[in-house]
Write an enzyme that holds these catalytic residues in place. Structure first.
Site, short mmCIF file in Angstrom:
data_model
loop_
_atom_site.label_atom_id
_atom_site.label_comp_id
_atom_site.label_asym_id
_atom_site.label_seq_id
_atom_site.Cartn_x
_atom_site.Cartn_y
_atom_site.Cartn_z
N SER A 1 -12.34 -2.84 2.97
CA SER A 1 -12.33 -2.06 4.21
C SER A 1 -13.75 -1.73 4.62
CB SER A 1 -11.59 -0.72 4.00
OG SER A 1 -10.23 -0.94 3.74
N ARG B 1 0.87 -1.19 0.00
CA ARG B 1 0.00 0.00 0.00
C ARG B 1 0.90 1.23 0.00
NH1 ARG B 1 -2.07 3.72 3.56
NH2 ARG B 1 -4.19 4.42 3.18
N LYS C 1 -3.62 6.93 9.34
CA LYS C 1 -4.54 7.27 8.25
C LYS C 1 -5.41 8.42 8.69
CE LYS C 1 -6.53 4.44 5.47
NZ LYS C 1 -7.43 3.38 4.95
#
Lengths: 216, 216
Positions: A111, A42, A140
């Site tokens: 998610s 990611r 995040k």
């Protein structure tokens, strides 16, 4: 034959900007040596070419070391490097597109931040959900408010697919997430930012295995 | 049967941030009314979900209005919205991946900045190249120095696939690019930033058609 369910116990996500100047390749190798069971690439800032380059390195490494390899967001990159699957956020491509490109044998994870998103993902054929943020997290900025262990328990009681907890999980709270019913915990900084990556992964894995009753 | 070669004459690339607050959908409809022959969806800041949303709108519109629709960079998005093809930069996915995902009948275009990149793209099976920047441009900060009309001439003399000029092209210099041998010109701001998008496209198309000898 149904496809095998991976061991989601310790799901480590790459984060070059959190890796203190060390290469993703080195950090991930150490994480796997410490007990990571799934690796997700990611890197939102990478261009396609760079994703392919690092993706191929991680694909070879994970295959050799016997762990699962997932690519975030980019279904085309997952296809290109023959990853074991793709992880999609709520703002990414629809799961149906991933299935069409990758075929039925690859893993598609989604998610989710609440029960509705979990059940929707499951209904559309997701192989697992990443539920969170379980605890408050600084990694995040767009992850939203912590959902807490209660929601993890409720989701794990209803979901028929594996649930991986994510967000603010460390060695000192990982056991709670597993005890709430999660198949595993997902981390970025708790592993990739550690001075000793292998040891950080090992401690997390130890707590997870204890909570699963795999260690006495 | 070889696949049909699109009319690359006026190849308009989206640019929401250059569109003065107007929606991409509105701007592109006006561009097509003015004579755009190819539309490329290129929004680097969009998430996958937004690319799919706008991509579907543009796919429907271009199909209805009879023009070619290309998606930039994201092969998975091109697949998802059934675009006519994908455009890849030198830092994007390799052309072979695009072919595998999209199949042989879709268009794969490649950005090139010199003769070597053009010939390499051609050898790997690209359907067309976008060559540039032909003139100095302020739109793409990473586009490099202008290659000039001489390189366009040299490339068009050697290449066996269509060459589309890009970079700093406006109504007052488009004819030169066509006269140098290009199959078309590609623009962003010259169309999407115009107060009257349809008229800006019409003027460009007029110059292109004149240079091609299609108008007297």
């Amino acid at each position: 034959m149904p496809k095998p369910i991976p061991d989601y116990s310790l799901y480590v996500i790459t984060g070059e900007s959190f890796s203190k100047g060390r290469s993703t390749e080195d950090v991930i190798r150490q994480a796997i040596l410490g007990g990571a069971t799934v690796i997700q690439l990611r890197e939102k800032e990478y261009c396609g070419k760079e994703l392919i380059r690092v993706g191929k390195l991680l694909r070879d490494m994970t295959r050799e070391m016997g762990v699962t390899f997932i690519v975030n967001d980019r279904v085309d990159v997952a296809f290109a490097v023959d990853a074991d699957g793709v992880h999609l956020g709520q703002d990414d491509l629809p799961i149906e597109v991933a299935r069409q490109i990758l075929g039925p044998d690859k893993i598609v994870g989604i998610s989710a931040g609440n029960m509705d998103e979990v059940l929707a993902a499951q209904a559309r054929g997701a192989d697992y959900v990443g539920l969170g943020p379980v605890f408050a997290t600084g990694t995040k900025s767009d992850a939203g408010e912590a959902v807490g262990l209660d929601l993890v328990k409720q989701v794990c009681a209803r979901a028929t697919i594996p649930v991986v907890g994510i967000g603010g999980i460390k060695a000192n709270n990982a056991a709670q997430v597993i005890e709430a019913g999660a198949a595993g915990v997902s981390v970025i900084t708790a592993v990739v930012s550690a001075d000793d990556v292998t040891e950080a992964a090992r401690q997390l894995r130890h707590q997870i295995d204890l909570a699963k009753g795999l260690k006495g």
